[in-house]
Design a protein around this motif. Structure first.
Motif, PDB file in Angstrom:
ATOM      1  N   PRO A 117       8.682   4.391  30.776  1.00 49.73           N
ATOM      2  CA  PRO A 117       9.623   3.760  29.846  1.00 49.73           C
ATOM      3  C   PRO A 117       9.668   2.253  30.073  1.00 49.73           C
ATOM      4  CG  PRO A 117      10.810   4.750  31.675  1.00 49.73           C
ATOM      5  CD  PRO A 117       9.353   4.990  31.928  1.00 49.73           C
ATOM      6  N   GLY A 118       8.592   1.595  29.676  1.00 51.61           N
ATOM      7  CA  GLY A 118       8.506   0.154  29.886  1.00 51.61           C
ATOM      8  C   GLY A 118       7.323  -0.422  29.143  1.00 51.61           C
ATOM      9  N   PRO A 119       7.213  -1.738  29.135  1.00 49.18           N
ATOM     10  CA  PRO A 119       6.104  -2.388  28.432  1.00 49.18           C
ATOM     11  C   PRO A 119       4.809  -2.273  29.210  1.00 49.18           C
ATOM     12  CG  PRO A 119       7.427  -4.028  29.559  1.00 49.18           C
ATOM     13  CD  PRO A 119       8.121  -2.706  29.766  1.00 49.18           C
ATOM     14  N   VAL A 146       3.175   5.533  27.446  1.00 51.45           N
ATOM     15  CA  VAL A 146       3.850   4.234  27.485  1.00 51.45           C
ATOM     16  C   VAL A 146       4.786   4.122  26.290  1.00 51.45           C
ATOM     17  CG1 VAL A 146       3.549   1.745  27.723  1.00 51.45           C
ATOM     18  CG2 VAL A 146       1.748   3.296  28.518  1.00 51.45           C
ATOM     19  N   GLN A 147       6.078   4.044  26.576  1.00 59.24           N
ATOM     20  CA  GLN A 147       7.077   3.976  25.510  1.00 59.24           C
ATOM     21  C   GLN A 147       7.297   2.524  25.096  1.00 59.24           C
ATOM     22  OE1 GLN A 147      10.623   6.180  26.519  1.00 59.24           O
ATOM     23  NE2 GLN A 147       9.408   7.763  27.502  1.00 59.24           N
ATOM     24  N   THR A 189       3.190   5.780  22.944  1.00 61.29           N
ATOM     25  CA  THR A 189       3.933   6.780  22.176  1.00 61.29           C
ATOM     26  C   THR A 189       5.060   6.173  21.351  1.00 61.29           C
ATOM     27  OG1 THR A 189       5.604   7.210  23.880  1.00 61.29           O
ATOM     28  CG2 THR A 189       3.530   8.437  24.035  1.00 61.29           C
ATOM     29  N   GLY A 190       5.498   4.959  21.720  1.00 62.36           N
ATOM     30  CA  GLY A 190       6.714   4.436  21.122  1.00 62.36           C
ATOM     31  C   GLY A 190       7.926   5.144  21.716  1.00 62.36           C
ATOM     32  N   THR A 199       3.652   4.986  16.069  1.00 63.36           N
ATOM     33  CA  THR A 199       3.182   5.423  17.390  1.00 63.36           C
ATOM     34  C   THR A 199       3.386   6.916  17.636  1.00 63.36           C
ATOM     35  OG1 THR A 199       5.303   4.638  18.241  1.00 63.36           O
ATOM     36  CG2 THR A 199       3.426   3.183  18.522  1.00 63.36           C
ATOM     37  N   GLY A 200       4.141   7.588  16.784  1.00 65.30           N
ATOM     38  CA  GLY A 200       4.259   9.039  16.889  1.00 65.30           C
ATOM     39  C   GLY A 200       5.467   9.543  17.641  1.00 65.30           C
ATOM     40  N   GLY A 201       6.008   8.740  18.546  1.00 67.82           N
ATOM     41  CA  GLY A 201       7.235   9.112  19.239  1.00 67.82           C
ATOM     42  C   GLY A 201       7.134  10.364  20.086  1.00 67.82           C
ATOM     43  N   VAL A 202       8.212  11.137  20.088  1.00 72.22           N
ATOM     44  CA  VAL A 202       8.320  12.282  20.988  1.00 72.22           C
ATOM     45  C   VAL A 202       7.295  13.368  20.658  1.00 72.22           C
ATOM     46  CG1 VAL A 202      10.090  13.510  19.634  1.00 72.22           C
ATOM     47  CG2 VAL A 202       9.994  13.802  22.120  1.00 72.22           C
ATOM     48  N   ALA A 203       6.931  13.506  19.392  1.00 67.53           N
ATOM     49  CA  ALA A 203       5.946  14.519  19.014  1.00 67.53           C
ATOM     50  C   ALA A 203       4.580  14.202  19.616  1.00 67.53           C
ATOM     51  CB  ALA A 203       5.842  14.622  17.493  1.00 67.53           C
TER      52      ALA A 203
END
Length: 468
Positions: free
Chosen positions: A134-136, A198-199, A217-218, A413-417
């Motif tokens: 959860p970071g850049p 990578v979120q 993933t975003g 980026t698609g996110g959680v999916a």
């Protein structure tokens, strides 16, 4: 190897800190919805705080024996041994985690990037590993010693890129706080082919070539519509929001930092000077420092449903401590920010969102290398600096426009999916095929090594000149 439709046994490993556990819990919920068996392995210290939240996702909780250690004794042990707190926590987790995995071997391990117990035990037991970051990408560049490819040049057939100087690279180079020792198992795991989720959002992070085991993933949050629906049950909060036609400022400083009395007063008075309506998440014991608890322009609560609240159209601006999860929640809601960072990666995150035109700084900010959770000194933030930053962002359309632009970009980026899909693929097909073959040769350096070498060469050159 698990088949495409077979139910998977997924182990989630995380330390007991909100900023690390919360992002993986969204993933837990998605994986449980897909019919998989998910168990969260975390220190027993956090059982009371997180057991309910974990069970609400559909996952089971396995509380790991921490050998009688508490948060206080972990911190004192880290100080005495000059180790990073993350290292001490992970070392305590390892024996219990090894025992659990020996009794019930999972198909794949999904670990928070800071919980290196997941890296160590998966290597030992030859298990597929997915790391949640959860970071850049810039944070992974510091941890793994990756070059910043945005600095690259092509010259005479050579492709050259460098690492950027920062407070984080200096701290790592000096070996302060045990950062180097903590980062080594993480770098080794990535080099072995561990999948890294990578979120981040392209546009917030600079577009760059990345290794095939790095997946952007975003944000891994529920859909915006679901978050908006979740706010309906908070009747008093809704009433306050609806009574603010010109908009509301939301203030959040995180769950770890304890604000000083002067900070509470300065933020309160600065927002009054800016003539704002305010929703403020403030610990109950810190509410004693408020100049007024009954001010009708302020809605103060010890806890607020942040992700849901940010989706409300009444929220026009967020004053944030710049934890990465909070930044992601703010951006998928398309809100601009004022940054009040405290420790760790927060100051670098603050500068990043400022550089991207999303935010202004609340005043003078820490570097991240101070070694304390709240390093601010009186005078760094003033009523005038709070008023000025808030007024500028509220009255300059470009900040909201940039936030709206990245809100749209986050959907690509698609996110959680997407994140859940890669966890499934790691379980079914392994990760050896995305192992970066040259990772150990291409990473692990530090820009300050080059600085020392450069200064040394200059000194030698000056000495030779003085001989002539």
């Amino acid at each position: 190897m698990a088949g495409d439709k077979e139910k998977l046994s997924i182990a989630v490993v995380s330390m007991h800190k909100q900023g690390h556990l919360a992002p993986v819990l969204y993933l837990c919920s998605e994986l449980c919805k897909r019919g998989h068996q998910v168990c969260v392995y975390m220190p027993e210290i956090g059982k009371n705080d997180f057991e309910k939240k974990i069970k609400e996702t559909g996952a089971a909780l396995v509380a790991l024996d921490m050998q009688g250690y508490s948060d206080e004794t972990i911190k004192s042990t880290a100080t005495a041994s000059r180790k990073h707190v993350f290292t001490v926590i992970s070392n305590l987790m390892c024996p219990a985690l090894r025992k659990e995995f020996s009794q019930k071997r999972p198909d794949v391990v999904l670990a928070d990037f800071a919980s290196i117990a997941g890296c160590l035990i998966t290597e030992e037991m030859k298990l597929p590993l997915v790391l949640n970051m959860p970071g850049p990408l810039s944070l992974m560049q510091v941890i793994c010693g990756l070059p910043d490819t945005s600095t690259g040049v092509n010259c005479f057939g050579l492709h050259l890129a460098r690492q950027r100087f920062s407070a984080s690279t200096l701290v790592k180079w000096l070996g302060l706080g045990g950062l180097t020792e903590w980062g080594k198992p993480l770098r080794n795991a990535v080099g072995r082919g561990a999948m890294v989720l990578v979120q981040t959002i392209w546009g917030l992070d600079k577009p760059m070539p990345i290794y095939p085991n790095f997946i952007v993933t975003g944000p891994v949050l529920p859909p915006a519509a679901a978050l908006r629906d979740g706010l309906a049950k908070h009747v008093e909060l809704q009433r306050f929001l609806r009574a603010a036609p010109e908009g509301v400022v939301y203030v959040t400083t995180g769950s770890l930092v304890k604000l000083e009395a002067w900070q509470v007063r300065v933020i309160f008075n600065g927002l009054k000077k800016a003539k704002c309506r305010v929703v403020w998440s403030l610990k109950e014991e810190k509410q004693e420092f408020l100049p007024s608890k009954e001010d009708p322009d302020f809605f103060i609560s010890k806890w607020l449903p942040q992700a849901e609240l940010l989706q409300d159209p009444a929220i026009k601006l967020v004053i944030t401590h710049c934890g990465w999860g909070g930044i992601m929640e703010t951006l998928i809601a398309g809100k601009p920010m004022v940054a009040v960072p405290f420790f760790g990666d927060q100051p670098q995150n603050a500068k990043l969102i400022q550089q991207r035109g999303l935010a202004e700084l609340i005043g003078r900010i820490p570097t991240g290398a101070e070694g304390t959770l709240n390093p601010y000194k009186e005078g760094w933030i003033t009523e005038d600096s709070v008023c000025s930053a808030v007024t500028k962002v509220m009255n300059t359309p470009s900040y909201a426009a940039k936030a709206a632009e990245l809100m749209i970009a986050s959907g690509a980026t698609g996110g959680v999916a997407t994140a859940a899909q890669h966890v499934e693929w790691a379980a079914r097909y392994g990760t050896s095929h995305v192992k970066p073959e040259n990772f150990s040769y291409f990473t692990g350096s530090n820009p300050f090594n080059g600085l020392v070498v450069g200064l040394g060469l200059c000194a030698v050159g000056l000495c030779k000149l003085s001989l002539f």
